[in-house]
Write a protein that holds these residues in place. Structure first.
Motif, PDB file in Angstrom:
ATOM      1  N   ASN A  32       0.829  -1.204   0.000  1.00 41.67           N
ATOM      2  CA  ASN A  32       0.000   0.000   0.000  1.00 41.67           C
ATOM      3  C   ASN A  32       0.866   1.258   0.000  1.00 41.67           C
ATOM      4  O   ASN A  32       0.552   2.236  -0.676  1.00 41.67           O
ATOM      5  CB  ASN A  32      -0.932   0.013   1.210  1.00 41.67           C
ATOM      6  CG  ASN A  32      -1.987  -1.062   1.146  1.00 41.67           C
ATOM      7  OD1 ASN A  32      -2.248  -1.632   0.089  1.00 41.67           O
ATOM      8  ND2 ASN A  32      -2.593  -1.362   2.277  1.00 41.67           N
ATOM      9  N   LEU A  64      -5.286  10.358  -1.033  1.00 47.57           N
ATOM     10  CA  LEU A  64      -4.386   9.197  -1.009  1.00 47.57           C
ATOM     11  C   LEU A  64      -3.814   8.982   0.387  1.00 47.57           C
ATOM     12  O   LEU A  64      -3.688   7.842   0.852  1.00 47.57           O
ATOM     13  CB  LEU A  64      -3.253   9.380  -2.023  1.00 47.57           C
ATOM     14  CG  LEU A  64      -3.653   9.335  -3.488  1.00 47.57           C
ATOM     15  CD1 LEU A  64      -2.502   9.791  -4.376  1.00 47.57           C
ATOM     16  CD2 LEU A  64      -4.111   7.941  -3.870  1.00 47.57           C
ATOM     17  N   LYS A  66      -5.196   9.852   3.251  1.00 48.68           N
ATOM     18  CA  LYS A  66      -6.256   9.315   4.116  1.00 48.68           C
ATOM     19  C   LYS A  66      -6.429   7.817   3.891  1.00 48.68           C
ATOM     20  O   LYS A  66      -6.641   7.058   4.833  1.00 48.68           O
ATOM     21  CB  LYS A  66      -7.581  10.046   3.866  1.00 48.68           C
ATOM     22  CG  LYS A  66      -7.661  11.386   4.524  1.00 48.68           C
ATOM     23  CD  LYS A  66      -9.058  11.965   4.372  1.00 48.68           C
ATOM     24  CE  LYS A  66      -9.226  13.195   5.221  1.00 48.68           C
ATOM     25  NZ  LYS A  66     -10.609  13.678   5.200  1.00 48.68           N
ATOM     26  N   GLN A  67      -6.341   7.391   2.637  1.00 55.04           N
ATOM     27  CA  GLN A  67      -6.459   5.964   2.330  1.00 55.04           C
ATOM     28  C   GLN A  67      -5.312   5.181   2.957  1.00 55.04           C
ATOM     29  O   GLN A  67      -5.534   4.097   3.517  1.00 55.04           O
ATOM     30  CB  GLN A  67      -6.485   5.747   0.818  1.00 55.04           C
ATOM     31  CG  GLN A  67      -7.737   6.254   0.148  1.00 55.04           C
ATOM     32  CD  GLN A  67      -7.639   6.223  -1.365  1.00 55.04           C
ATOM     33  OE1 GLN A  67      -6.589   5.951  -1.939  1.00 55.04           O
ATOM     34  NE2 GLN A  67      -8.756   6.515  -2.023  1.00 55.04           N
ATOM     35  N   GLN A  70      -5.844   4.992   6.714  1.00 55.05           N
ATOM     36  CA  GLN A  70      -6.891   4.025   7.027  1.00 55.05           C
ATOM     37  C   GLN A  70      -6.348   2.603   6.914  1.00 55.05           C
ATOM     38  O   GLN A  70      -6.654   1.745   7.739  1.00 55.05           O
ATOM     39  CB  GLN A  70      -8.097   4.222   6.103  1.00 55.05           C
ATOM     40  CG  GLN A  70      -9.263   3.310   6.404  1.00 55.05           C
ATOM     41  CD  GLN A  70      -9.868   3.562   7.777  1.00 55.05           C
ATOM     42  OE1 GLN A  70      -9.818   4.671   8.305  1.00 55.05           O
ATOM     43  NE2 GLN A  70     -10.435   2.542   8.360  1.00 55.05           N
ATOM     44  N   SER A  71      -5.525   2.356   5.909  1.00 54.65           N
ATOM     45  CA  SER A  71      -4.908   1.046   5.736  1.00 54.65           C
ATOM     46  C   SER A  71      -4.053   0.701   6.951  1.00 54.65           C
ATOM     47  O   SER A  71      -4.112  -0.419   7.470  1.00 54.65           O
ATOM     48  CB  SER A  71      -4.049   1.041   4.471  1.00 54.65           C
ATOM     49  OG  SER A  71      -3.188  -0.058   4.437  1.00 54.65           O
TER      50      SER A  71
END
Length: 92
Positions: A32, A64, A66-67, A70-71
């Motif tokens: 990621n 991106l 934030k993603q 979250q990951s």
């Protein structure tokens, strides 16, 4: 001389080898993280080339980030640094 056919996804989205502590969640997070870095690079190149405005680049990178965050949270990366391999807390 043997020619190897390169898959376009391997060319566009190269992945470096992982040398850290091998655990499934670390490998997933590393993938990621590499994807995040590649996409940020594309956004920066588009902004630098005048293809998108700075505000759009900032917003895309913010999404991106934030993603990725979250990951990290879902994979519980770094939440209990005192856990050993067996899942038990280490003695101090």
């Amino acid at each position: 001389m043997e020619h190897r056919i390169v898959d376009k996804d391997d060319f566009l989205y190269p992945h470096g080898r992982y040398y850290g502590h091998v655990k499934p969640e670390n490998l997933v997070f590393n993938a990621n993280l590499q994807e995040f870095a590649q996409k940020v690079s594309y956004v920066c190149s588009l902004e630098t080339g005048g293809k998108i405005p700075p505000e759009a680049a900032y917003e895309q990178i913010r999404v991106l980030w934030k993603q990725l965050k979250q990951s990290k949270k879902q994979l519980q990366i770094g939440e209990n640094p005192f856990k050993n391999e067996g899942g038990e807390a280490e003695d101090s």
